[in-house]
Design a protein around this motif. Structure first.
Motif, mmCIF file in Angstrom:
data_model
loop_
_atom_site.group_PDB
_atom_site.id
_atom_site.type_symbol
_atom_site.label_atom_id
_atom_site.label_comp_id
_atom_site.label_asym_id
_atom_site.label_seq_id
_atom_site.Cartn_x
_atom_site.Cartn_y
_atom_site.Cartn_z
ATOM 1 N N THR A 141 0.898 -8.763 4.413
ATOM 2 C CA THR A 141 1.445 -10.087 4.693
ATOM 3 C C THR A 141 1.074 -11.067 3.579
ATOM 4 O OG1 THR A 141 -0.488 -10.826 5.930
ATOM 5 C CG2 THR A 141 1.246 -9.694 7.180
ATOM 6 N N ARG A 142 1.828 -12.147 3.483
ATOM 7 C CA ARG A 142 1.593 -13.148 2.432
ATOM 8 C C ARG A 142 0.152 -13.669 2.478
ATOM 9 N NH1 ARG A 142 4.815 -17.916 3.481
ATOM 10 N NH2 ARG A 142 6.455 -16.375 3.561
ATOM 11 N N GLU A 193 -2.577 -12.195 3.551
ATOM 12 C CA GLU A 193 -3.501 -11.182 3.033
ATOM 13 C C GLU A 193 -3.356 -10.994 1.533
ATOM 14 O OE1 GLU A 193 -2.094 -8.439 5.849
ATOM 15 O OE2 GLU A 193 -3.798 -8.722 7.192
ATOM 16 N N LEU A 211 -2.282 -2.178 4.458
ATOM 17 C CA LEU A 211 -1.870 -3.005 5.583
ATOM 18 C C LEU A 211 -3.022 -3.151 6.576
ATOM 19 C CD1 LEU A 211 1.707 -1.585 6.282
ATOM 20 C CD2 LEU A 211 1.009 -3.420 4.718
ATOM 21 N N ALA A 265 -0.114 -4.983 10.446
ATOM 22 C CA ALA A 265 0.689 -6.154 10.096
ATOM 23 C C ALA A 265 1.274 -5.912 8.717
ATOM 24 C CB ALA A 265 -0.169 -7.407 10.095
ATOM 25 N N ALA A 279 4.638 -7.111 5.742
ATOM 26 C CA ALA A 279 5.756 -7.942 5.323
ATOM 27 C C ALA A 279 6.881 -6.992 4.912
ATOM 28 C CB ALA A 279 5.365 -8.837 4.157
ATOM 29 N N ASP A 337 7.627 -11.989 7.192
ATOM 30 C CA ASP A 337 6.330 -12.073 6.537
ATOM 31 C C ASP A 337 5.236 -11.388 7.333
ATOM 32 O OD1 ASP A 337 4.349 -12.840 4.625
ATOM 33 O OD2 ASP A 337 3.690 -14.314 6.097
ATOM 34 N N ALA A 338 5.291 -11.443 8.625
ATOM 35 C CA ALA A 338 4.264 -10.799 9.444
ATOM 36 C C ALA A 338 4.951 -10.132 10.622
ATOM 37 C CB ALA A 338 3.230 -11.799 9.912
ATOM 38 N N ARG A 363 4.845 -6.466 13.153
ATOM 39 C CA ARG A 363 4.071 -5.302 13.572
ATOM 40 C C ARG A 363 4.837 -4.042 13.213
ATOM 41 N NH1 ARG A 363 3.166 -3.863 19.878
ATOM 42 N NH2 ARG A 363 5.406 -4.135 19.795
#
Length: 153
Positions: free
Chosen positions: A24-25, A27, A66, A88, A90, A102-103, A105
């Motif tokens: 994700t952005r 992270e 991830l 999580a 993207a 962006d996030a 599952r």
């Protein structure tokens, strides 16, 4: 986004699309701030209306680093079931105007059908209009937009 195929190819391969998957952005920004590398991976994804969740091969979760978020129970075709790690991620659709996630599952579960490393499930498809025309071989995936009157196109 429309992508034409012959009816025979669509019947044999099913509807598929290249996607880009990464952490994700948040992270990515946090990790890169301290010098960590988070790769993005371009993979082939099969659109699977029978899957309620989006599934990725476990190798992708490991390579893209991830974040693990829990476990999900998956019931596969034929009634086999098991618990698999959730992550999580993207997801974007390179070369298209489709909106990115962006996030979202994703569940890391081995996918037997090659050359696909991802099954796009109904959790993603619910955000789009999906048209499968087996007679012509044409598949369309597009984001619904609202007009000024509030109608969907």
């Amino acid at each position: 986004m429309k992508w034409p195929r012959s009816p025979a190819t669509l019947l044999q391969e099913g509807p598929h699309i290249p996607i880009l998957i990464s952490a994700t952005r948040f992270e990515l920004e946090e990790g890169r701030a301290v010098g960590l590398e988070f790769p993005e991976w371009r993979i082939n994804a099969l659109v699977d209306t029978g899957a309620s969740l989006t599934i990725i091969n476990p190798e992708i979760a490991k390579t893209c680093k991830l974040r693990w978020t829990g476990r999900a129970k998956i019931v596969a075709v034929g009634g086999m079931s098991g618990e698999f790690p959730e992550h999580a991620a993207a997801i974007s659709f390179p070369g298209t105007e489709l909106p990115s996630f962006d996030a979202i599952r994703v569940v890391a579960c081995p996918i037997i059908r090659r050359p696909f490393s991802c099954l796009i499930g109904r959790d993603v498809l619910q955000k789009f209009k999906f048209v499968y025309d087996g007679r012509t071989g044409e598949v369309e995936l597009r984001a619904e937009t609202r007009t000024r009157s509030g109608d969907q196109d």
